[in-house]
Design a protein around this motif. Sequence first.
Motif, PDB file in Angstrom:
ATOM      1  N   ARG A   1     -61.878  37.519   2.609  1.00 23.55           N
ATOM      2  CA  ARG A   1     -63.306  37.509   2.287  1.00 23.55           C
ATOM      3  C   ARG A   1     -63.933  36.158   2.628  1.00 23.55           C
ATOM      4  NH1 ARG A   1     -66.346  40.996  -0.494  1.00 23.55           N
ATOM      5  NH2 ARG A   1     -64.464  42.202  -0.904  1.00 23.55           N
ATOM      6  N   ILE A   2     -63.229  35.078   2.324  1.00 17.59           N
ATOM      7  CA  ILE A   2     -63.760  33.757   2.639  1.00 17.59           C
ATOM      8  C   ILE A   2     -63.895  33.572   4.151  1.00 17.59           C
ATOM      9  CG2 ILE A   2     -63.235  31.274   2.502  1.00 17.59           C
ATOM     10  CD1 ILE A   2     -62.040  31.848  -0.285  1.00 17.59           C
ATOM     11  N   ALA A   3     -63.031  34.208   4.921  1.00 17.50           N
ATOM     12  CA  ALA A   3     -63.174  34.165   6.382  1.00 17.50           C
ATOM     13  C   ALA A   3     -64.507  34.780   6.810  1.00 17.50           C
ATOM     14  CB  ALA A   3     -62.012  34.896   7.048  1.00 17.50           C
ATOM     15  N   TRP A   4     -64.939  35.821   6.096  1.00 15.84           N
ATOM     16  CA  TRP A   4     -66.265  36.392   6.359  1.00 15.84           C
ATOM     17  C   TRP A   4     -67.343  35.384   6.022  1.00 15.84           C
ATOM     18  CZ3 TRP A   4     -67.900  40.440   8.991  1.00 15.84           C
ATOM     19  CH2 TRP A   4     -67.019  41.489   9.262  1.00 15.84           C
ATOM     20  N   TRP A   5     -67.197  34.640   4.932  1.00 13.75           N
ATOM     21  CA  TRP A   5     -68.201  33.646   4.575  1.00 13.75           C
ATOM     22  C   TRP A   5     -68.365  32.615   5.691  1.00 13.75           C
ATOM     23  CZ3 TRP A   5     -66.358  32.287  -1.100  1.00 13.75           C
ATOM     24  CH2 TRP A   5     -66.472  33.434  -1.899  1.00 13.75           C
ATOM     25  N   HIS A   6     -67.241  32.180   6.253  1.00 14.80           N
ATOM     26  CA  HIS A   6     -67.315  31.237   7.375  1.00 14.80           C
ATOM     27  C   HIS A   6     -68.050  31.864   8.547  1.00 14.80           C
ATOM     28  CE1 HIS A   6     -64.853  27.846   5.995  1.00 14.80           C
ATOM     29  NE2 HIS A   6     -64.029  28.720   5.426  1.00 14.80           N
ATOM     30  N   ARG A   7     -67.821  33.150   8.778  1.00 12.79           N
ATOM     31  CA  ARG A   7     -68.495  33.827   9.881  1.00 12.79           C
ATOM     32  C   ARG A   7     -70.004  33.852   9.654  1.00 12.79           C
ATOM     33  NH1 ARG A   7     -67.873  40.158  11.854  1.00 12.79           N
ATOM     34  NH2 ARG A   7     -69.113  39.940  13.759  1.00 12.79           N
ATOM     35  N   TYR A   8     -70.425  34.067   8.397  1.00 11.39           N
ATOM     36  CA  TYR A   8     -71.859  34.091   8.119  1.00 11.39           C
ATOM     37  C   TYR A   8     -72.501  32.735   8.401  1.00 11.39           C
ATOM     38  CZ  TYR A   8     -70.780  38.497   5.809  1.00 11.39           C
ATOM     39  OH  TYR A   8     -70.347  39.764   5.537  1.00 11.39           O
ATOM     40  N   LEU A   9     -71.781  31.662   8.102  1.00 10.18           N
ATOM     41  CA  LEU A   9     -72.285  30.334   8.474  1.00 10.18           C
ATOM     42  C   LEU A   9     -72.376  30.197   9.986  1.00 10.18           C
ATOM     43  CD1 LEU A   9     -70.515  27.800   6.065  1.00 10.18           C
ATOM     44  CD2 LEU A   9     -72.947  28.364   6.149  1.00 10.18           C
ATOM     45  N   ASP A  10     -71.337  30.638  10.682  1.00  9.11           N
ATOM     46  CA  ASP A  10     -71.327  30.548  12.144  1.00  9.11           C
ATOM     47  C   ASP A  10     -72.492  31.305  12.759  1.00  9.11           C
ATOM     48  OD1 ASP A  10     -68.972  29.085  11.966  1.00  9.11           O
ATOM     49  OD2 ASP A  10     -67.674  30.822  12.347  1.00  9.11           O
ATOM     50  N   LEU A  11     -72.840  32.452  12.169  1.00 13.12           N
ATOM     51  CA  LEU A  11     -73.906  33.295  12.701  1.00 13.12           C
ATOM     52  C   LEU A  11     -75.296  32.805  12.302  1.00 13.12           C
ATOM     53  CD1 LEU A  11     -72.377  36.834  11.985  1.00 13.12           C
ATOM     54  CD2 LEU A  11     -72.616  35.741  14.224  1.00 13.12           C
ATOM     55  N   GLY A  12     -75.356  31.914  11.319  1.00  3.20           N
ATOM     56  CA  GLY A  12     -76.656  31.474  10.814  1.00  3.20           C
ATOM     57  C   GLY A  12     -77.239  32.419   9.783  1.00  3.20           C
ATOM     58  N   ALA A  13     -76.464  33.412   9.371  1.00  8.32           N
ATOM     59  CA  ALA A  13     -76.933  34.325   8.327  1.00  8.32           C
ATOM     60  C   ALA A  13     -76.999  33.605   6.990  1.00  8.32           C
ATOM     61  CB  ALA A  13     -76.014  35.540   8.248  1.00  8.32           C
ATOM     62  N   TRP A  14     -76.076  32.677   6.771  1.00  8.12           N
ATOM     63  CA  TRP A  14     -76.114  31.773   5.625  1.00  8.12           C
ATOM     64  C   TRP A  14     -76.312  30.360   6.157  1.00  8.12           C
ATOM     65  CZ3 TRP A  14     -71.325  33.293   2.131  1.00  8.12           C
ATOM     66  CH2 TRP A  14     -71.534  34.580   1.602  1.00  8.12           C
ATOM     67  N   GLN A  15     -77.186  29.613   5.492  1.00  7.22           N
ATOM     68  CA  GLN A  15     -77.449  28.235   5.892  1.00  7.22           C
ATOM     69  C   GLN A  15     -77.608  27.368   4.654  1.00  7.22           C
ATOM     70  OE1 GLN A  15     -81.007  28.359   8.269  1.00  7.22           O
ATOM     71  NE2 GLN A  15     -80.114  29.667   9.847  1.00  7.22           N
ATOM     72  N   VAL A  16     -77.124  26.129   4.735  1.00  9.53           N
ATOM     73  CA  VAL A  16     -77.352  25.166   3.665  1.00  9.53           C
ATOM     74  C   VAL A  16     -78.620  24.396   3.998  1.00  9.53           C
ATOM     75  CG1 VAL A  16     -76.462  23.160   2.424  1.00  9.53           C
ATOM     76  CG2 VAL A  16     -74.882  24.958   3.178  1.00  9.53           C
ATOM     77  N   MET A  17     -79.591  24.457   3.097  1.00  9.64           N
ATOM     78  CA  MET A  17     -80.881  23.824   3.319  1.00  9.64           C
ATOM     79  C   MET A  17     -80.814  22.335   2.964  1.00  9.64           C
ATOM     80  SD  MET A  17     -82.127  26.531   4.428  1.00  9.64           S
ATOM     81  CE  MET A  17     -83.830  26.067   4.730  1.00  9.64           C
ATOM     82  N   PRO A  18     -81.801  21.554   3.382  1.00  8.26           N
ATOM     83  CA  PRO A  18     -81.780  20.111   3.123  1.00  8.26           C
ATOM     84  C   PRO A  18     -81.658  19.731   1.652  1.00  8.26           C
ATOM     85  CG  PRO A  18     -83.418  20.610   4.799  1.00  8.26           C
ATOM     86  CD  PRO A  18     -82.922  21.922   4.286  1.00  8.26           C
TER      87      PRO A  18
END
Length: 215
Positions: free
Chosen positions: A168-185
């Motif tokens: 599941r955490i591998a999916w989380w990394h994928r979402y970051l890679d895709l830009g679906a999840w982003q850390v804001m300033p």
Amino acid sequence: MSGEEIVAALAGWVERIGALGAAAAPRMRPGLAPEQIEEIATRHGFTLSEEIAAIWAWHDGEQGRGDWGDPRLEGRGLTPRGGFFDLDTTLHRGLAGWHATCGDDDELADPDVSDEVKAGIWRREWVILEIGQLPLVLVTSEDGTTDTFRYDPQSGTAWVAHSTLPERIAWWHRYLDLGAWQVMPDGTWGGENDRLPRVDRTAPVDEQIRMTEVT
């Protein structure tokens, strides 16, 4: 799977989002000693597997986590989906919240109740890793490994993806890679939902389920 593998996956995730400035990363509480974990689990009537206990031995949730819904912590969890709470709060919330609302031990034990109905009933022994609208549930399987899934009382356990925590955490990394999840300033979570992988409704049912609520 082992507790060490689960912790390694979690630690890798925290390291990555910490480098991106995620607010949750520096707020991780120290882990609990084995005797503390056992005392808390026993007090709530739980027996935790080695794999699940290893998570709270790693970190006892995020500092500042109190009642769910605190606006000061909105969007500041380990993922955009919810918060990682201390073990005592986690086990209490599972029982007093989800089990009290969506559990029914009598129906689970009733042979005349269909498996379809039982699939939507909260089990007392379930442990929540991430408290939120769709909590991320940890379940010890018959072979001793830890299954994870997002609980939705409407779809139950049948129509959601099941996986190990590292998967599941591998999916989380994928979402970051895709830009679906982003850390804001400001350290909170943002992203673009249209970048999330879509479920192919023409795919076989098992494949559709594997892609449903994988977050």
